[in-house]
Design a protein around this motif. Structure first.
Motif, short mmCIF file in Angstrom:
data_model
loop_
_atom_site.label_atom_id
_atom_site.label_comp_id
_atom_site.label_asym_id
_atom_site.label_seq_id
_atom_site.Cartn_x
_atom_site.Cartn_y
_atom_site.Cartn_z
N CYS A 192 -3.52 2.94 6.15
CA CYS A 192 -2.34 2.33 6.75
C CYS A 192 -1.21 3.37 6.81
O CYS A 192 -0.81 3.88 5.76
CB CYS A 192 -1.92 1.11 5.94
SG CYS A 192 -0.30 0.49 6.42
N THR A 194 1.85 2.89 7.26
CA THR A 194 3.10 2.36 6.70
C THR A 194 3.14 2.49 5.18
O THR A 194 4.13 2.93 4.61
CB THR A 194 3.29 0.88 7.11
OG1 THR A 194 3.22 0.81 8.52
CG2 THR A 194 4.61 0.33 6.63
N CYS A 195 2.03 2.11 4.49
CA CYS A 195 2.08 2.11 3.03
C CYS A 195 1.02 3.00 2.38
O CYS A 195 0.98 3.12 1.16
CB CYS A 195 1.95 0.68 2.50
SG CYS A 195 0.30 -0.01 2.65
N ASN A 197 -2.16 2.50 2.23
CA ASN A 197 -3.30 1.74 1.73
C ASN A 197 -4.62 2.24 2.36
O ASN A 197 -4.73 2.37 3.56
CB ASN A 197 -3.06 0.26 2.08
CG ASN A 197 -4.27 -0.61 1.85
OD1 ASN A 197 -5.10 -0.32 0.99
ND2 ASN A 197 -4.37 -1.68 2.63
N CYS A 218 -3.05 -4.40 7.85
CA CYS A 218 -3.01 -3.97 6.44
C CYS A 218 -2.58 -5.18 5.59
O CYS A 218 -1.52 -5.76 5.83
CB CYS A 218 -2.02 -2.82 6.26
SG CYS A 218 -1.74 -2.44 4.52
N CYS A 221 0.84 -4.24 3.01
CA CYS A 221 2.24 -4.31 3.48
C CYS A 221 2.41 -5.28 4.65
O CYS A 221 3.50 -5.44 5.17
CB CYS A 221 2.75 -2.92 3.86
SG CYS A 221 1.93 -2.20 5.30
N THR A 223 1.45 -5.18 7.79
CA THR A 223 1.85 -4.65 9.10
C THR A 223 0.59 -4.44 9.93
O THR A 223 -0.53 -4.45 9.41
CB THR A 223 2.58 -3.30 8.98
OG1 THR A 223 1.68 -2.34 8.43
CG2 THR A 223 3.83 -3.40 8.13
#
Ligand SMILES: [Zn+2]
Ligand SMILES: [Zn+2]
Length: 268
Positions: A192, A194-195, A197, A218, A221, A223
């Motif tokens: 991911c 964004t985070c 993961n 995900c 988070c 998203t």
């Protein structure tokens, strides 16, 4: 006129302004040495910063005015634009401090000269104003980035988040596209942006019937990321436009309770 044709009418106008502005932006050849760039990239720092944009400050203010006026002509799509934005001189609204905050992903004000403003609208207006400037700078600096050294979820040029991605034709590697400056950079598949993961049990993806579009979700988070699989497309694709042609995939992500990853850090 239907809602979607009004939207395309608005978008055409906006693109015309941005194209005109892009033509008049002056960029002095980058003074960044390869060594400085490589140092910044290794430390996870972006190449472009506010000072690079400030050379074109008067043009940025004029562009903000034009963009705001255009949005104000489409209140059926965006709601009323606060009066302060239309009656005040653009340089009194869009300050250098605010522009720097936006670029650095900080929270934007909720009041301007005592009048309430939705920070999401302000974010959108600043984004659409700076877009031609960021794109032009990004194109000039692009050759300085060594892709293999940048494996982060944000843009190596301007720090923006990706809003769409693609799987390249040959080996199917994943490339992210910056929502701000259209720069592309390689990223690990099934991670991911964004985070960070990477847990296969906390990521899901859906493929459409034609196997062209994917929606990555995900569960850490919450998203999503849209992906175009170029291996499945025979014709030429203009990726920045794919953002708009895939609004139905956004809808699917949002209906499942996820939000776009590029909006994650903004307080809206
Ligand atoms: Zn960028
Ligand atoms: Zn995540």
């Amino acid at each position: 006129m239907t809602h979607s044709s009004r939207f395309f009418d608005f978008y055409r106008r906006l693109l015309r302004i941005q194209a005109e502005v892009e033509d008049s932006i002056k960029i002095s050849k980058s003074e960044l040495s390869n060594k400085t760039v490589s140092k910044r990239i290794t430390k996870g720092k972006t190449i472009l910063n506010f000072e690079d944009l400030a050379d074109n400050w008067p043009l940025i203010c004029v562009t903000f005015d034009r963009v705001t006026t255009t949005f104000a002509d489409y209140t059926d799509l965006f709601g009323d634009i606060p009066k302060i934005l239309l009656k005040e001189e653009p340089q009194k609204i869009l300050t250098k401090k605010m522009t720097r905050s936006w670029l650095e992903g900080k929270i934007l004000p909720t009041k301007l000269a005592g009048e309430d403003i939705n920070p999401a609208l302000l974010d959108l207006l600043i984004h659409q104003t700076l877009r031609p400037f960021l794109i032009k700078h990004s194109q000039v600096l692009n050759s300085l980035v060594k892709q293999e050294k940048w494996q982060r979820g944000y843009c190596p040029m301007c720090g923006g988040k990706p809003d769409i991605s693609y799987l390249e034709k040959e080996v199917g590697a994943l490339w992210l596209i910056c929502s701000r400056c259209d720069a592309e950079w390689r990223f690990r598949r099934l991670m991911c942006p964004t985070c960070g993961n990477q847990d296969p049990n906390a990521t899901t993806f859906f493929i459409d019937d034609d196997e062209i579009y994917r929606l990555y979700l995900c569960d850490k988070c919450h998203t999503y990321l849209k992906t175009v699989d170029l291996r499945k497309i025979k014709t030429q694709v203009y990726l920045p436009l794919e953002r708009l042609l895939t609004l139905d995939i956004d809808r699917q992500g949002q209906e499942r309770g996820y939000r776009p990853g590029y909006m994650y850090t903004h307080d809206i």
